[in-house]
Design a protein around this motif. Structure first.
Motif, PDB file in Angstrom:
ATOM      1  N   PHE A 119       0.801  -1.216   0.000  1.00  0.00           N
ATOM      2  CA  PHE A 119       0.000   0.000   0.000  1.00  0.00           C
ATOM      3  C   PHE A 119       0.841   1.277   0.000  1.00  0.00           C
ATOM      4  O   PHE A 119       0.322   2.355  -0.292  1.00  0.00           O
ATOM      5  N   THR A 120       2.119   1.177   0.339  1.00  0.00           N
ATOM      6  CA  THR A 120       2.929   2.388   0.451  1.00  0.00           C
ATOM      7  C   THR A 120       3.875   2.604  -0.717  1.00  0.00           C
ATOM      8  O   THR A 120       4.301   3.731  -0.975  1.00  0.00           O
ATOM      9  N   SER A 121       4.209   1.545  -1.422  1.00  0.00           N
ATOM     10  CA  SER A 121       5.183   1.653  -2.502  1.00  0.00           C
ATOM     11  C   SER A 121       4.503   2.042  -3.826  1.00  0.00           C
ATOM     12  O   SER A 121       3.349   1.679  -4.083  1.00  0.00           O
ATOM     13  N   ALA A 126       4.079  -3.404  -6.483  1.00  0.00           N
ATOM     14  CA  ALA A 126       3.069  -3.012  -5.509  1.00  0.00           C
ATOM     15  C   ALA A 126       1.762  -2.623  -6.195  1.00  0.00           C
ATOM     16  O   ALA A 126       0.669  -2.962  -5.717  1.00  0.00           O
ATOM     17  N   ARG A 127       1.859  -1.924  -7.330  1.00  0.00           N
ATOM     18  CA  ARG A 127       0.647  -1.499  -8.034  1.00  0.00           C
ATOM     19  C   ARG A 127      -0.137  -2.699  -8.567  1.00  0.00           C
ATOM     20  O   ARG A 127      -1.370  -2.680  -8.599  1.00  0.00           O
ATOM     21  N   VAL A 128       0.579  -3.734  -8.969  1.00  0.00           N
ATOM     22  CA  VAL A 128      -0.085  -4.940  -9.456  1.00  0.00           C
ATOM     23  C   VAL A 128      -0.755  -5.689  -8.304  1.00  0.00           C
ATOM     24  O   VAL A 128      -1.881  -6.193  -8.437  1.00  0.00           O
ATOM     25  N   LEU A 132      -5.386  -6.897  -5.918  1.00  0.00           N
ATOM     26  CA  LEU A 132      -5.580  -8.276  -5.466  1.00  0.00           C
ATOM     27  C   LEU A 132      -5.674  -8.341  -3.951  1.00  0.00           C
ATOM     28  O   LEU A 132      -6.545  -9.029  -3.402  1.00  0.00           O
ATOM     29  N   LEU A 133      -4.790  -7.597  -3.256  1.00  0.00           N
ATOM     30  CA  LEU A 133      -4.819  -7.618  -1.804  1.00  0.00           C
ATOM     31  C   LEU A 133      -6.115  -6.993  -1.279  1.00  0.00           C
ATOM     32  O   LEU A 133      -6.708  -7.499  -0.315  1.00  0.00           O
ATOM     33  N   LYS A 134      -6.580  -5.927  -1.917  1.00  0.00           N
ATOM     34  CA  LYS A 134      -7.847  -5.319  -1.496  1.00  0.00           C
ATOM     35  C   LYS A 134      -8.994  -6.315  -1.641  1.00  0.00           C
ATOM     36  O   LYS A 134      -9.861  -6.417  -0.756  1.00  0.00           O
ATOM     37  N   LEU A 135      -9.002  -7.045  -2.733  1.00  0.00           N
ATOM     38  CA  LEU A 135     -10.041  -8.048  -2.951  1.00  0.00           C
ATOM     39  C   LEU A 135      -9.996  -9.118  -1.870  1.00  0.00           C
ATOM     40  O   LEU A 135     -11.038  -9.527  -1.328  1.00  0.00           O
ATOM     41  N   MET A 136      -8.790  -9.562  -1.520  1.00  0.00           N
ATOM     42  CA  MET A 136      -8.643 -10.591  -0.495  1.00  0.00           C
ATOM     43  C   MET A 136      -9.044 -10.069   0.879  1.00  0.00           C
ATOM     44  O   MET A 136      -9.654 -10.783   1.675  1.00  0.00           O
ATOM     45  N   LEU A 137      -8.717  -8.809   1.166  1.00  0.00           N
ATOM     46  CA  LEU A 137      -9.103  -8.226   2.444  1.00  0.00           C
ATOM     47  C   LEU A 137     -10.616  -8.138   2.575  1.00  0.00           C
ATOM     48  O   LEU A 137     -11.193  -8.461   3.626  1.00  0.00           O
ATOM     49  N   ARG A 138     -11.278  -7.681   1.511  1.00  0.00           N
ATOM     50  CA  ARG A 138     -12.747  -7.603   1.554  1.00  0.00           C
ATOM     51  C   ARG A 138     -13.372  -8.983   1.769  1.00  0.00           C
ATOM     52  O   ARG A 138     -14.387  -9.118   2.453  1.00  0.00           O
TER      53      ARG A 138
END
Length: 400
Positions: A119-121, A126-128, A132-138
């Motif tokens: 989220f910081t880089s 990181a952009r790729v 995906l990480l947001k989807l997994m978090l939701r």
């Protein structure tokens, strides 16, 4: 009752969560530590805790390897059957929450201290990974019997703005706490006699923590003839793509710009040998442990106005000094100010200690954490109970 603490390093569990485990143990509960292999894992036995080593690579992006990790985690949880699973860091929160569902573990606490590299880089990697990480978090954080602990309001706003989780699922507990009895000021006469100023940066060695800015500030002040000692404590983080290499650290040491100590076991002794704690971070912090430990020891603090850092130094010139992000010259000027004004140095240290006692004492943080466990274990029972009776209620009910 049984609690499992799951983190991406044994170092994190040992240094940041051992006190919470001891509190639970003192109340008669079992706490199991779970992490990838590491040199700190063997130390848990001497503290009375079991440690389970999980074959997990926190830097891995291999889909097959990650599926195998989740499968192994499900198997561990199915065997242990904890009443509460407490996951720490983003990756462990996602994998732990998913494995808890598959293993039918009812109560899950996910603790995220800072939003991390993805989220910081601004790197392509990181952009790729970010969507995906947001989807997994939701998909994983919103289960009925789970809560998310964040360390500062900025991160809470970020999670809400990104619609990763509902507000009713978030609890903000500022920092992992500091033992203010172990970390306490020691008066040193030379500080008031304008002795040589000693400036410390203690953190994981990541570029985003401001390591280069710290070294560059040292170079500027040495060139100006200032006799100030710059000390760095910490080791390169091999699991992070933005880690500072050990060879780079050694080059700066050989050039006389810094004294690099590597890992330090006795942090109170180190802190009581220096005058200033510096963290020129532009990383998305939770609440930096080094800052609250420095505050507890009565050190003057210099840091940036970034999420997490601003929780500790909230007013420039009052409880510390704020430095511009990525600005070595501004950092050098702030250090010079403290070198020239020892009265301000002492005043900032005193106020930092007062703030540590009021807001970051680990007893306060541990109680807030245990109250979160209560919410999950006894939903509705403590909804309207005041803070102190809630603690008593938990101990009474759990013991039955």
């Amino acid at each position: 009752m049984k609690f499992v603490f799951f983190a991406n390093t044994d170092w994190y569990l040992y240094n940041f969560r051992l006190s919470t485990a001891r509190r639970l143990q003192a109340e008669g509960h079992e706490v199991v530590m779970l992490s990838p292999p590491g040199e700190f894992g063997a130390r848990f036995a001497s503290q009375g805790f079991r440690w389970i080593s999980l074959g997990m690579d926190r830097a891995s992006l291999n889909p097959l390897r990650e599926l195998l990790t989740v499968h192994a985690l499900v198997r561990v949880l199915a065997e242990e059957r904890p009443d509460v699973l407490h996951n720490f860091t983003l990756k462990c929160a996602v994998y732990g929450a998913l494995a808890a569902r598959l293993a039918h573990i009812l109560a899950t606490v996910n603790a995220v201290a800072g939003l991390g590299f993805v989220f910081t880089s601004d790197s392509a990697k990181a952009r790729v990974l970010r969507p995906l990480l947001k989807l997994m978090l939701r998909a994983t954080l919103g289960s009925k019997r789970s809560l998310l602990i964040l360390q500062n309001p900025d991160d809470a706003s970020a999670f809400l703005d990104a619609r990763l989780i509902g507000a009713e699922k978030i609890r903000v507990i500022r920092s992992s706490g500091v033992n203010t009895a172990r970390f306490h000021p020691v008066y040193r006469h030379e500080q008031n006699e304008h002795g040589r100023l000693r400036v410390l940066m203690a953190s994981r060695l990541l570029w985003e923590k401001g390591v280069k800015e710290f070294v560059d500030a040292s170079s500027l002040l040495h060139a100006a003839g200032r006799d100030i000692e710059f000390v760095i404590a910490g080791t390169p983080d091999s699991g992070n793509p933005h880690a500072v290499a050990a060879a780079e650290m050694q080059n700066w040491t050989d050039a006389g710009l810094v004294r690099w100590l590597g890992h330090v076991d006795d942090m109170p002794a180190l802190l009581n040998s220096v005058d200033v704690m510096v963290l020129p971070s532009y990383y998305r912090e939770g609440v930096p442990k080094c800052l609250i430990e420095g505050a507890a020891c009565g050190l003057a603090l210099i840091t940036t106005d970034r999420p997490g850092c601003r929780e500790v130094v909230s007013q420039d010139g009052i409880d510390g000094l704020r430095v511009e992000v990525r600005n070595a010259r501004d950092l050098a000027e702030k250090i010079t100010r403290l070198d020239d004004d020892r009265e301000l140095l002492s005043k900032l240290g005193l106020r930092a200690r007062q703030k540590a006692l009021a807001h970051f004492d680990e007893r306060r943080v541990i109680q807030q954490t245990l109250d979160v466990y209560d919410e999950l274990l006894y939903p509705g029972a403590l909804k309207h109970a005041p803070e102190a009776p809630a603690s008593r209620a938990r101990r009474t009910v759990i013991s039955q």
